[in-house]
Scaffold this active site. Structure first.
Site, PDB file in Angstrom:
ATOM      1  N   SER A 240       0.830  -1.220   0.000  1.00  0.00           N
ATOM      2  CA  SER A 240       0.000   0.000   0.000  1.00  0.00           C
ATOM      3  C   SER A 240       0.860   1.264   0.000  1.00  0.00           C
ATOM      4  CB  SER A 240      -0.966   0.007   1.183  1.00  0.00           C
ATOM      5  OG  SER A 240      -0.274  -0.204   2.393  1.00  0.00           O
ATOM      6  N   HIS A 270      -2.199  -8.734   1.873  1.00  0.00           N
ATOM      7  CA  HIS A 270      -1.880  -7.493   2.592  1.00  0.00           C
ATOM      8  C   HIS A 270      -3.051  -7.156   3.534  1.00  0.00           C
ATOM      9  CE1 HIS A 270       0.119  -3.821   3.426  1.00  0.00           C
ATOM     10  NE2 HIS A 270      -0.186  -3.109   2.350  1.00  0.00           N
ATOM     11  N   HIS A 317       5.372 -12.639   7.425  1.00  0.00           N
ATOM     12  CA  HIS A 317       5.617 -11.253   7.018  1.00  0.00           C
ATOM     13  C   HIS A 317       6.802 -11.204   6.072  1.00  0.00           C
ATOM     14  CE1 HIS A 317       6.122  -6.892   7.240  1.00  0.00           C
ATOM     15  NE2 HIS A 317       4.861  -6.894   7.587  1.00  0.00           N
ATOM     16  N   ARG A 326       2.682  -4.665  16.620  1.00  0.00           N
ATOM     17  CA  ARG A 326       1.305  -4.165  16.455  1.00  0.00           C
ATOM     18  C   ARG A 326       0.320  -5.245  16.914  1.00  0.00           C
ATOM     19  NH1 ARG A 326       1.472  -2.825  10.219  1.00  0.00           N
ATOM     20  NH2 ARG A 326       2.283  -4.962  10.295  1.00  0.00           N
ATOM     21  N   ASP A 372      -2.579  -8.370  11.490  1.00  0.00           N
ATOM     22  CA  ASP A 372      -3.934  -8.744  11.095  1.00  0.00           C
ATOM     23  C   ASP A 372      -4.505  -9.907  11.895  1.00  0.00           C
ATOM     24  OD1 ASP A 372      -4.218  -6.802   9.057  1.00  0.00           O
ATOM     25  OD2 ASP A 372      -2.851  -7.953   7.818  1.00  0.00           O
TER      26      ASP A 372
HETATM   27  N1  HAX Z   1       0.695 -19.621   5.777  1.00  0.00           N
HETATM   28  C1  HAX Z   1       1.140 -20.535   4.873  1.00  0.00           C
HETATM   29  N2  HAX Z   1       2.228 -20.362   4.094  1.00  0.00           N
HETATM   30  C2  HAX Z   1       2.919 -19.234   4.279  1.00  0.00           C
HETATM   31  C3  HAX Z   1       2.558 -18.261   5.213  1.00  0.00           C
HETATM   32  C4  HAX Z   1       1.377 -18.467   5.967  1.00  0.00           C
HETATM   33  N3  HAX Z   1       0.913 -17.593   6.848  1.00  0.00           N
HETATM   34  N4  HAX Z   1       3.440 -17.250   5.161  1.00  0.00           N
HETATM   35  C5  HAX Z   1       4.338 -17.568   4.207  1.00  0.00           C
HETATM   36  N5  HAX Z   1       4.010 -18.759   3.672  1.00  0.00           N
HETATM   37  C6  HAX Z   1       4.647 -19.431   2.529  1.00  0.00           C
HETATM   38  C7  HAX Z   1       4.533 -18.518   1.311  1.00  0.00           C
HETATM   39  O1  HAX Z   1       3.248 -18.661   0.699  1.00  0.00           O
HETATM   40  C8  HAX Z   1       5.664 -19.008   0.457  1.00  0.00           C
HETATM   41  O2  HAX Z   1       5.257 -20.213  -0.175  1.00  0.00           O
HETATM   42  P1  HAX Z   1       5.737 -20.543  -1.692  1.00  0.00           P
HETATM   43  O3  HAX Z   1       7.212 -20.671  -1.609  1.00  0.00           O
HETATM   44  O4  HAX Z   1       5.007 -21.795  -1.994  1.00  0.00           O
HETATM   45  O5  HAX Z   1       5.300 -19.373  -2.521  1.00  0.00           O
HETATM   46  C9  HAX Z   1       6.725 -19.366   1.480  1.00  0.00           C
HETATM   47  O6  HAX Z   1       6.033 -19.551   2.737  1.00  0.00           O
HETATM   48  C10 HAX Z   1       7.785 -18.288   1.663  1.00  0.00           C
HETATM   49  O7  HAX Z   1       7.139 -17.064   1.940  1.00  0.00           O
HETATM   50  P2  HAX Z   1       7.875 -15.937   2.805  1.00  0.00           P
HETATM   51  O8  HAX Z   1       9.114 -15.535   2.083  1.00  0.00           O
HETATM   52  O9  HAX Z   1       7.991 -16.351   4.228  1.00  0.00           O
HETATM   53  O10 HAX Z   1       6.785 -14.772   2.797  1.00  0.00           O
HETATM   54  P3  HAX Z   1       6.540 -13.674   1.671  1.00  0.00           P
HETATM   55  O11 HAX Z   1       7.429 -12.532   1.952  1.00  0.00           O
HETATM   56  O12 HAX Z   1       6.552 -14.257   0.314  1.00  0.00           O
HETATM   57  O13 HAX Z   1       5.024 -13.274   1.977  1.00  0.00           O
HETATM   58  C11 HAX Z   1       3.186 -12.782   3.366  1.00  0.00           C
HETATM   59  C12 HAX Z   1       4.665 -12.575   3.142  1.00  0.00           C
HETATM   60  C13 HAX Z   1       2.717 -11.850   4.468  1.00  0.00           C
HETATM   61  C14 HAX Z   1       2.417 -12.422   2.090  1.00  0.00           C
HETATM   62  C15 HAX Z   1       2.933 -14.262   3.748  1.00  0.00           C
HETATM   63  O14 HAX Z   1       3.552 -14.531   4.975  1.00  0.00           O
HETATM   64  C16 HAX Z   1       1.456 -14.619   3.833  1.00  0.00           C
HETATM   65  O15 HAX Z   1       0.874 -14.976   2.815  1.00  0.00           O
HETATM   66  N6  HAX Z   1       0.831 -14.519   5.054  1.00  0.00           N
HETATM   67  C17 HAX Z   1      -0.582 -14.746   5.186  1.00  0.00           C
HETATM   68  C18 HAX Z   1      -1.373 -13.522   4.735  1.00  0.00           C
HETATM   69  C19 HAX Z   1      -1.186 -12.374   5.688  1.00  0.00           C
HETATM   70  O16 HAX Z   1      -1.269 -12.507   6.898  1.00  0.00           O
HETATM   71  N7  HAX Z   1      -0.955 -11.174   5.135  1.00  0.00           N
HETATM   72  C20 HAX Z   1      -0.820  -9.944   5.932  1.00  0.00           C
HETATM   73  C21 HAX Z   1       0.647  -9.557   6.164  1.00  0.00           C
HETATM   74  C22 HAX Z   1       0.776  -8.309   6.987  1.00  0.00           C
HETATM   75  C23 HAX Z   1       0.312  -7.153   6.227  1.00  0.00           C
HETATM   76  O17 HAX Z   1       0.863  -6.719   5.237  1.00  0.00           O
HETATM   77  N8  HAX Z   1      -0.815  -6.633   6.598  1.00  0.00           N
HETATM   78  O18 HAX Z   1      -1.403  -5.730   5.869  1.00  0.00           O
END
Ligand code: HAX
Length: 434
Positions: A240, A270, A317, A326, A372
């Site tokens: 964002s 996000h 994250h 947070r 979140d």
């Molecule tokens: N559940 C399952 N798998 C997860 C995970 C979770 N909560 N978090 C990471 N992973 C997986 C990823 O999907 C990725 O899998 P692939 O290799 O198959 O693509 C792998 O672990 C490596 O990911 P990472 O490097 O640890 O994390 P990223 O930087 O790629 O992504 C995310 C960060 C926040 C998007 C990710 O942790 C996620 O999808 N979390 C769940 C959604 C979420 O809570 N989003 C909000 C984040 C906070 C925020 O921005 N709020 O607005």
């Protein structure tokens, strides 16, 4: 003849192994200062943005203008009857880096007051949308509809010097932020409360007036203040904030930038994750018929979700490598105000169960909860059960940080953002050379 979509599907399948191979076998190869993994993997850790509004340390979490969250909560001025600082005092801190005096907070409050009237056409835009429109679409459309008000555009068209860009951007920012509470509450009351809108009370502060317009009694005013402060900024690389910065780097005005920021926030990876956490928990609750599951039962729900290829919302994250402060601040709020609330118990159980499972699966770099995981429960407790709306709250808070950043971007003359892309074949060539 192979149909267009079929052809595309075949080509995608043929192409995928090339990207996977690059990542798996050559991810560490450096191409022009950054690794192939960083180029393909969403530019993780590449330092190419500057901001002094906030800084995110992977292990400590966020600092706003050098202050941790507990320091912000302790140092900033509050109303006599509130535990949380006012949004006005926090915005002053974000903009200037200084903790404001009472008189300085009053100045921001007065500025918001004189700019808060929302034009009728904004409500007309919201009213024109289909009933099932997501609240984030309504917010984004409402914001961009006000682009015609931009002071920046008027001054730019009249021929303004570069060093002056920040001043009308400041005017646009205050004009927009002052209206966001009422726009958000209008979207909520229209969609979920039969259109029974509650008029703004200009004598209240930002958080107080928002709670009033939402029709939710105390201490929701403090919940609103806390929520807007915690969600305001997370340095500049998140989707964002980065979207807002990127759009404004083309000298698009605040209305275009914050509407775009809102659209980025609306994604499930996000800001939408807070809504997803609640939806997920409600699913578990209905399967458990309201009973709080045991640790083993909860672990099974988590594993089932992961095994079906979905992420556990609220965990992980891109930068943080520990529990999000947070999350911790909101958890403390829950422990104080709603310790026995069943939904809070669910969230706490998740905290006990998910990190170990994510560690065991070995994929997520950060198994700990993010902001979140906790925020929806507090909203639900105070009667805001329409979780489609949660990301709107996030967006109102995030606008404080993104506007502060954009004002400073303009003041310091930050350049049009334009990273360079390469082709897969070029990366393969670099990988072959090692
Ligand atoms: N559940 C399952 N798998 C997860 C995970 C979770 N909560 N978090 C990471 N992973 C997986 C990823 O999907 C990725 O899998 P692939 O290799 O198959 O693509 C792998 O672990 C490596 O990911 P990472 O490097 O640890 O994390 P990223 O930087 O790629 O992504 C995310 C960060 C926040 C998007 C990710 O942790 C996620 O999808 N979390 C769940 C959604 C979420 O809570 N989003 C909000 C984040 C906070 C925020 O921005 N709020 O607005």
């Amino acid at each position: 003849m192979e149909k267009l979509k079929e052809k595309l599907a075949r080509k995608i399948e043929e192409w995928r192994p090339r990207t996977t191979k690059l990542l798996k076998e050559h991810g560490n190869v450096v191409a022009d200062h950054v690794t192939i993994e960083q180029i393909i993997g969403g530019a993780r850790d590449i330092k190419c943005l500057v901001t002094d509004i906030s800084y995110l340390d992977p292990f400590e979490g966020i600092r706003f203008r050098g202050f941790t969250i507990p320091e912000v909560m302790a140092k900033l001025p509050k109303h006599t009857s509130s535990e949380m600082p006012t949004v006005e005092s926090f915005f002053y801190l974000l903009l200037t880096g200084d903790v404001p005096t009472a008189a300085e907070v009053e100045e921001v409050k007065e500025e918001f007051k004189k700019r808060k009237k929302v034009p009728q056409y904004v409500f007309d835009v919201i009213n024109a949308l289909p009933e099932d429109t997501h609240p984030m679409v309504a917010l984004s459309a409402a914001i961009v509809s006000m682009q015609r008000e931009s002071e920046f555009v008027k001054k730019y068209n009249a021929g303004m010097k570069k060093t002056e860009y920040w001043a009308p951007t400041y005017e646009d920012s205050l004009n927009l932020i002052a209206k966001l509470g009422e726009i958000g509450a209008y979207i909520y009351r229209k969609k979920y409360k039969g259109g029974q809108v509650i008029k703004s009370d200009s004598n209240l502060d930002f958080g107080g007036d928002f709670a009033h317009m939402m029709g939710i009694a105390k201490p929701y005013d403090d919940v609103a203040r806390m929520y807007f402060i915690l969600h305001s900024d997370h340095e500049s690389g998140n989707v964002s904030a980065h979207t807002g910065h990127l759009i404004s780097s083309a000298l698009s005005d605040i209305y275009y930038s914050i509407s775009g920021m809102t659209n980025g926030l609306a994604g499930p990876l996000h800001g939408l994750a807070n809504q997803e956490v609640l939806a997920w928990l409600q699913g578990v609750m209905s399967k458990m018929e309201g009973r709080v599951p045991t640790k083993d039962e909860m672990a099974k729900f988590v594993r089932d979700t992961l095994d079906s290829g979905q992420v556990i919302p609220g965990f992980g994250h891109a930068v943080l490598r520990k529990t999000d402060p947070r999350y911790s601040t909101q958890r403390e709020f829950c422990l104080k105000n709603l310790p026995d609330y069943p939904l809070f118990k669910y969230v706490d159980l998740l905290f006990q169960v998910v990190p170990d499972i994510l560690l065991e699966k070995g994929k997520a770099k950060n198994p700990w909860p993010n902001v979140d995981a906790q925020s929806g429960v507090i909203q639900w407790y105070y009667g805001l059960t329409e979780y489609d709306f949660y990301t709107v709250l996030f967006a109102i808070g995030r606008a404080l940080g993104v506007c502060s950043n954009i004002i400073w971007d303009r003041a310091l003359g930050y350049a049009l953002e334009r990273p360079k892309s390469v082709t897969t074949a070029m990366l393969e060539e670099i990988a072959a050379k090692g």
